[in-house]
Write an enzyme that holds these catalytic residues in place. Sequence first.
Site, mmCIF file in Angstrom:
data_model
loop_
_atom_site.group_PDB
_atom_site.id
_atom_site.type_symbol
_atom_site.label_atom_id
_atom_site.label_comp_id
_atom_site.label_asym_id
_atom_site.label_seq_id
_atom_site.Cartn_x
_atom_site.Cartn_y
_atom_site.Cartn_z
ATOM 1 N N SER A 16 16.003 72.479 11.047
ATOM 2 C CA SER A 16 14.988 71.449 11.323
ATOM 3 C C SER A 16 15.613 70.225 11.998
ATOM 4 O O SER A 16 14.932 69.252 12.293
ATOM 5 C CB SER A 16 14.271 71.052 10.035
ATOM 6 N N LEU A 19 19.240 69.191 17.139
ATOM 7 C CA LEU A 19 19.853 70.161 18.054
ATOM 8 C C LEU A 19 19.021 71.440 18.098
ATOM 9 O O LEU A 19 18.720 71.992 19.155
ATOM 10 C CB LEU A 19 21.282 70.490 17.601
ATOM 11 N N ARG A 21 15.855 71.837 17.286
ATOM 12 C CA ARG A 21 14.518 71.623 17.861
ATOM 13 C C ARG A 21 14.561 71.540 19.376
ATOM 14 O O ARG A 21 13.729 72.112 20.072
ATOM 15 C CB ARG A 21 13.937 70.293 17.363
ATOM 16 N N ARG A 48 16.638 72.490 4.195
ATOM 17 C CA ARG A 48 16.659 71.999 2.813
ATOM 18 C C ARG A 48 15.274 72.037 2.173
ATOM 19 O O ARG A 48 15.113 72.336 1.003
ATOM 20 C CB ARG A 48 17.155 70.539 2.797
ATOM 21 N N HIS A 243 35.908 68.204 25.105
ATOM 22 C CA HIS A 243 35.215 68.492 26.380
ATOM 23 C C HIS A 243 36.119 68.270 27.597
ATOM 24 O O HIS A 243 36.216 69.118 28.478
ATOM 25 C CB HIS A 243 33.984 67.606 26.548
HETATM 26 C C1 BG6 Z 1 28.655 65.155 22.908
HETATM 27 C C2 BG6 Z 1 29.051 63.753 22.530
HETATM 28 O O1 BG6 Z 1 29.565 66.091 22.385
HETATM 29 O O2 BG6 Z 1 28.624 65.264 24.307
HETATM 30 C C3 BG6 Z 1 28.094 62.741 23.142
HETATM 31 O O3 BG6 Z 1 29.034 63.623 21.118
HETATM 32 C C4 BG6 Z 1 28.009 62.943 24.640
HETATM 33 O O4 BG6 Z 1 28.485 61.402 22.854
HETATM 34 C C5 BG6 Z 1 27.707 64.396 24.942
HETATM 35 O O5 BG6 Z 1 26.978 62.104 25.139
HETATM 36 C C6 BG6 Z 1 27.775 64.652 26.422
HETATM 37 O O6 BG6 Z 1 27.301 65.937 26.676
HETATM 38 P P1 BG6 Z 1 26.575 66.265 28.047
HETATM 39 O O7 BG6 Z 1 26.278 67.729 27.964
HETATM 40 O O8 BG6 Z 1 25.341 65.404 28.082
HETATM 41 O O9 BG6 Z 1 27.539 65.901 29.107
#
Ligand code: BG6
Length: 501
Positions: A16, A19, A21, A48, A243
């Site tokens: 729920s 992410l 949704r 929950r 990332h």
């Molecule tokens: C998330 C971070 O992992 O990645 C965020 O917690 C960030 O703060 C987001 O905004 C960026 O992801 P994307 O796909 O929008 O570049």
Amino acid sequence: MVKKIDPCTLVLFGASGNLSRVKLMPGLFRLDAAGRLPEHMAILSVGRSEVSRDDWLADIKGMLDAKFKNGYDQKVFERFIARNHYFANASDDPDAYKKMSATLGDAKIFPQNFAYFLSVRPTDFAPVVEQLSEVGLLNESQYWRRVLIEKPFGTNLPSAQDLQARLTKHLKESQIYRIDHYLGKSAVQGIMLTRFANAIFEPLWNKEHIDHVQITNNETLGVGERTTFYDATGALRDMMQSHLLQTLALTAMEKPADLKPESIRAEKVKLLQSIRPVDVSNINKQAFRAQYKAGRVCAADGHGENVQGYLEELKRDGVDSSITETYAAVKLFIDNPRWQGVPFYVRTAKRMHEGNTAISIRFKKSPMQLVEGQHQNWLTINIQPRECIKLEIESKIPGLDIATRTLSIDAPQRQKEDETIDSYETLMLNLMEGDPSQYLHISEVEAQWRLVDPIVKAWAADKTPLHQYTAGNRDPEESSVIFETKDQFWRYSIELGGDKH
Ligand code: BG6
């Protein structure tokens, strides 16, 4: 090539939450519409609160309506809805996991290969796994059982190792899928193919020809409602630790022997392990941090919007001061024969003048300067919002004089008819296929923390107030302290041509 997926059940913890949704449910629906889910596939949402199946199905309809404003195929909708079930996992019920096991035990409804998607608080990763194990739900003697762990995997090296130790009491490495959603982005997946499927790049991809590389993630967004999380995390850990270091690894790694998950991950690990640790005794020349102050940014609708500074946002939540960075730029060197001496500048920032993620590569000066003002070549692989590859070359200006200007060869990677796939769709499919190549191996996670931890520590020890940059502006001038040479500068969006040319 469409891979065969075994009949399976996706068990969605945190169903729920936001992410699920916004991304997961609509993503699963689109996979269904694309015919990529096996016929025998069920989704058990775990939350929950006590919710009836009918109410949950109505809730899912609401999620799809919100996402697909232009409507969707009714037949697919009915097929998708029939796959969905709900399980209330009350935190105060000591038998909750036994009951979950009994529910999942109904093989007519739930195919017995289980993929668990843990979209829960990081502190719950290990407890959920422990409880699943206790009731036999991770046992692979007859069927596969996989667990997807959301980020962050730890908050530093010791906590990541501690989490790993707790997980591996119950799971083999092959059962653990550590997600980094950047690896599901089509343009990030394309980096490797661009490099290795084109004979023209490889001979140039080294210290002989490359002056430096910039890996950039700029966002116009601020920290929003996530102040508590963000203040404990900061830009370095939020974006760079996984990332951007993953993006760097794909840009710089050696060619894998083949496209097998083990081969790709082995090359990324080698690359990450050959990045030289940042010299913290000289941190101010290697890394720069800052915080945004109030300013004006370009909102999604293209209009200007006045926004608060980071410290003001924190104050709203009762926090008076903070040295958490919303801007981080770090200079890294890779100690291997290909890259010795080439700086990789990795930067990420919230509340910049534009949102853009890119890899920009500047080539060295051409050996002969035939005319004055000749620029160096740049190759940009733009990840988002526009997916494209852009090469800048010098060309003669037609006319009587001998003079050059920069031309840009701009190849959009996305064509009108191409599918738009959210990274979570790709990654959920890979999870069900049993393909971990776009997930992180523990050695990658460890190598990433090894690089980031010393910088976090050095910054935490330095209590001087942070440099402030105005929201909606470009990089603070002072950040150029990390450049190796005076002629290096930050590149911006390919579309705006926002560089110094
Ligand atoms: C998330 C971070 O992992 O990645 C965020 O917690 C960030 O703060 C987001 O905004 C960026 O992801 P994307 O796909 O929008 O570049």
